[in-house]
Design a protein around this motif. Structure first.
Motif: not given
Length: 357
Positions: A70-77, A171-179, A238-243
């Motif tokens: 489910l967590c992987v799916a959330i990242g992909a979605l 990438l996604h963590i970097y966007w949401t928490l720093l960038s 991490l799933t979202a960031g990689l994709i």
């Protein structure tokens, strides 16, 4: 670096391309926006994302592997929403209605990024000055990754083709928490000054940050506890960031794309804007309907960069027109038939950047 300038051409290839594409839409009678096809896709993606979120947070499966899935799916979605809804909305190609486009663009906020920063970074800078080191923030991953031969080389870059996936994943963590905060407080994106923010922009920036943190940090911690939340958050993020990273990098940082720099004295680039886009951009897996559907036509990156205000649902059709024009005018057209070929080329590119001086 001063803002680079594109040379003017009396026989503009860009004008010729625009004329041919305009003729196509005039002949077919179609709108350049997405219409029912993109609306239905948005509904499917958002419905699936909401369902997976509710299941993961409020009806957490006892089976740990199902919970991870489910967590992987959330990242992909989340990535899918970014590719298909936010991206077209930001370019004004999601709908004929400016209001609907704005709503679609603000999907960025729901998935953790700032629409204001994204518009400046992507629409204004990246689309105008693709692959120009010092201007295009998309190829600035210093000091961890070297994305152009003009960037400083460190010893660790010799191994960047092996460790790149770790930095892509965050990438996604970097966007949401720093960038976004780095851009907000420095008033710059890379070396480019940030457009002045109106009071409403500041309110929306901070307001949507609160919404995102509430949905993906506060509520899950309250419901699940810190330990379960941090594990689930890392999996989906991490799933979202990689994709997201892989899809965007395959379009510009491969062996065949170029990284032009302006003349030091004049600040001018060698090619007119459209030719520059073709030399710095690559397509991949354009015959795959599944990939095209999921990545929102970003595998047709050439067509997207030439005509960003045309919805991605039309890219397969105008792809043939652009290819034919390039053939007639002897202009570069870069395309990888399969996604794995583009990925291998990207890894080879990273390896090369880590070896050359």
């Amino acid at each position: 670096m001063a803002v680079p300038k594109f040379p003017k051409s009396g026989n503009s290839f860009h004008v010729e391309l625009k004329n041919r594409i305009n003729d196509y839409f005039a002949t077919t009678g179609q709108s350049v926006t997405g219409g029912a096809r993109i609306y239905s896709k948005a509904i499917i993606l958002y419905a699936a994302l909401i369902y997976c979120y509710i299941q993961a947070v409020f009806f957490t499966p006892a089976n740990i592997w199902l919970d991870i899935l489910l967590c992987v799916a959330i990242g992909a979605l989340i990535s899918g929403v970014g590719f298909n809804v936010m991206h077209d909305g930001g370019h004004g190609s999601f709908s004929k209605s400016p209001a609907v486009n704005k709503i679609a663009a603000y999907s960025a906020e729901i998935v953790g990024a700032s629409q204001f920063m994204w518009n400046m970074k992507h629409n204004i800078i990246h689309h105008a000055f693709t692959n120009i080191d010092g201007v295009d923030d998309d190829i600035d991953a210093k000091p961890f990754l070297r994305m152009a031969s003009t960037q400083k080389k460190y010893k660790m870059h010799k191994f960047q083709h092996l460790y790149f996936w770790m930095f892509y994943s965050i990438l996604h963590i970097y966007w949401t928490l720093l960038s976004d905060y780095k851009k907000y407080f420095s008033r710059k994106i890379g070396e480019m000054p940030l457009k002045k923010m109106k009071p409403v922009d500041h309110i929306l920036f901070w307001g949507f940050k609160v919404v995102y943190y509430t949905l993906f940090i506060v509520i899950p911690i309250v419901r699940l506890g810190f330990e379960k939340w941090i594990i689930g958050y890392l999996i989906f993020s991490l799933t979202a960031g990689l994709i997201l990273s892989v899809v965007f990098q395959l379009a510009h940082t491969v062996e065949d794309t170029e990284f032009p720099m302006p003349d030091v004295a004049t600040g001018k680039l060698q090619d007119e804007w459209a030719v520059h886009q073709l030399k710095t951009t690559a397509n991949f897996a354009t015959n795959s309907k599944i990939i095209s559907w999921y990545v929102g036509g970003l595998n047709f990156q050439v067509e997207h960069h030439l005509f960003p205000k045309i919805s991605h649902v039309h890219y397969p059709a105008i792809n043939k027109i652009v290819k034919q024009a390039c053939k007639e005018y002897n202009v570069t057209y870069i395309e990888y038939k399969r996604m794995y070929q583009a990925f291998i080329s990207h890894v080879s590119f990273l390896k090369h950047m880590g070896q050359i001086a």
